[in-house]
Scaffold this motif. Structure first.
Motif, mmCIF file in Angstrom:
data_model
loop_
_atom_site.group_PDB
_atom_site.id
_atom_site.type_symbol
_atom_site.label_atom_id
_atom_site.label_comp_id
_atom_site.label_asym_id
_atom_site.label_seq_id
_atom_site.Cartn_x
_atom_site.Cartn_y
_atom_site.Cartn_z
ATOM 1 N N LYS A 25 0.542 -1.164 0.295
ATOM 2 C CA LYS A 25 0.214 -0.140 -0.246
ATOM 3 C C LYS A 25 1.067 1.460 0.085
ATOM 4 O O LYS A 25 -0.040 3.060 0.546
ATOM 5 C CB LYS A 25 -0.752 0.077 1.560
ATOM 6 N N ARG A 26 2.268 1.347 -0.413
ATOM 7 C CA ARG A 26 2.672 1.929 -0.739
ATOM 8 C C ARG A 26 3.540 2.753 -1.201
ATOM 9 O O ARG A 26 3.388 3.015 -2.224
ATOM 10 C CB ARG A 26 3.965 2.101 1.177
ATOM 11 N N ARG A 61 5.469 0.899 -11.680
ATOM 12 C CA ARG A 61 6.190 1.540 -10.902
ATOM 13 C C ARG A 61 4.574 1.952 -9.992
ATOM 14 O O ARG A 61 3.964 2.815 -11.039
ATOM 15 C CB ARG A 61 6.811 1.889 -10.562
ATOM 16 N N TRP A 62 4.644 2.226 -9.098
ATOM 17 C CA TRP A 62 3.346 2.966 -7.841
ATOM 18 C C TRP A 62 3.207 2.939 -7.097
ATOM 19 O O TRP A 62 4.501 2.203 -5.772
ATOM 20 C CB TRP A 62 2.212 1.806 -8.116
ATOM 21 N N ALA A 63 2.878 3.595 -5.891
ATOM 22 C CA ALA A 63 3.612 4.118 -5.291
ATOM 23 C C ALA A 63 2.251 5.492 -4.627
ATOM 24 O O ALA A 63 1.862 6.064 -5.663
ATOM 25 C CB ALA A 63 4.583 5.596 -5.534
ATOM 26 N N GLY A 68 -4.043 8.970 -1.196
ATOM 27 C CA GLY A 68 -4.150 7.857 -2.462
ATOM 28 C C GLY A 68 -2.839 7.420 -3.688
ATOM 29 O O GLY A 68 -1.591 8.084 -2.676
ATOM 30 N N THR A 69 -3.032 7.323 -4.553
ATOM 31 C CA THR A 69 -1.949 6.784 -5.439
ATOM 32 C C THR A 69 -1.478 8.759 -5.991
ATOM 33 O O THR A 69 -2.026 9.352 -5.907
ATOM 34 C CB THR A 69 -2.934 6.546 -6.937
ATOM 35 N N ILE A 70 -0.180 8.768 -5.587
ATOM 36 C CA ILE A 70 0.761 9.433 -5.714
ATOM 37 C C ILE A 70 1.370 9.573 -7.393
ATOM 38 O O ILE A 70 2.408 10.125 -8.518
ATOM 39 C CB ILE A 70 1.783 9.657 -5.309
ATOM 40 N N MET A 71 1.544 8.061 -7.886
ATOM 41 C CA MET A 71 2.724 7.725 -9.158
ATOM 42 C C MET A 71 2.285 6.281 -9.618
ATOM 43 O O MET A 71 1.990 5.255 -8.529
ATOM 44 C CB MET A 71 4.126 7.774 -8.754
ATOM 45 N N SER A 72 2.244 6.293 -11.033
ATOM 46 C CA SER A 72 2.060 4.591 -11.483
ATOM 47 C C SER A 72 2.488 5.279 -12.710
ATOM 48 O O SER A 72 2.302 5.826 -13.536
ATOM 49 C CB SER A 72 0.530 4.067 -11.609
#
Length: 165
Positions: A25-26, A61-63, A68-72
């Motif tokens: 989740k991070r 890559r996902w963060a 919530g989501t800040i980068m995908s």
């Protein structure tokens, strides 16, 4: 040992190394497709996968943070040989030939759908024509739907490789 130190130590073996991280989740880095040559566990949250020159792989890559989501992001990359030119990419050593690079979850999900479509057509996405991934990148970047990668397109690609051979 830190993953970046481990990557530096592996850099001279002729393979392309990708640092994967999973902090639920991070931060989530994973390989969607590609033939992994070597898989090395650094610690419980990180590992390094390696690819031979010429192998095409998709790196996602996902963060997120508390809101919530800040980068995908997704990159489809061809691992390069030692003498080939390459583009650097975070978490990829030394780098590779970037065939597709898309950011933002709505666009990333379209790329994942294109990957699934290749799978459903009976083609391993890492065997698909590199031009297909460039096509997918360009169409999605322009806000258009990419053409599906079909078995017929794949057979045409294989014939082209044989002729250029």
């Amino acid at each position: 040992m830190r993953a970046s130190n481990a990557l530096r130590q592996l850099a001279d073996d002729g393979l392309t190394h990708v640092e994967l991280t999973w902090i639920e989740k991070r931060i989530e880095h994973w390989i969607r497709f590609g033939r992994v040559e070597n898989d090395r566990i650094v610690d419980r949250r990180r590992r390094i996968v390696s690819f031979r020159p010429g192998v095409v792989f998709a790196f996602v890559r996902w963060a997120a943070n508390d809101y919530g989501t800040i980068m995908s992001r997704i990159d489809v990359v061809r691992a390069v040989a030692a003498e080939e030119p390459f583009t650097t990419l975070p978490f990829v050593r030394p780098g590779g030939e970037i065939l597709l690079s898309i950011q933002g979850w709505p666009k990333v999900s379209k790329v994942l759908a294109a990957i699934d479509a290749a799978d459903e057509a009976g083609v391993d996405p890492c065997d698909a024509a590199p031009d297909h991934w460039r096509h997918v990148h360009n169409r999605i970047a322009a806000g258009l739907e990419p053409r599906a990668y079909t078995l017929e397109r794949h057979q045409a690609w294989l014939k082209r490789v044989k002729v250029e051979g």
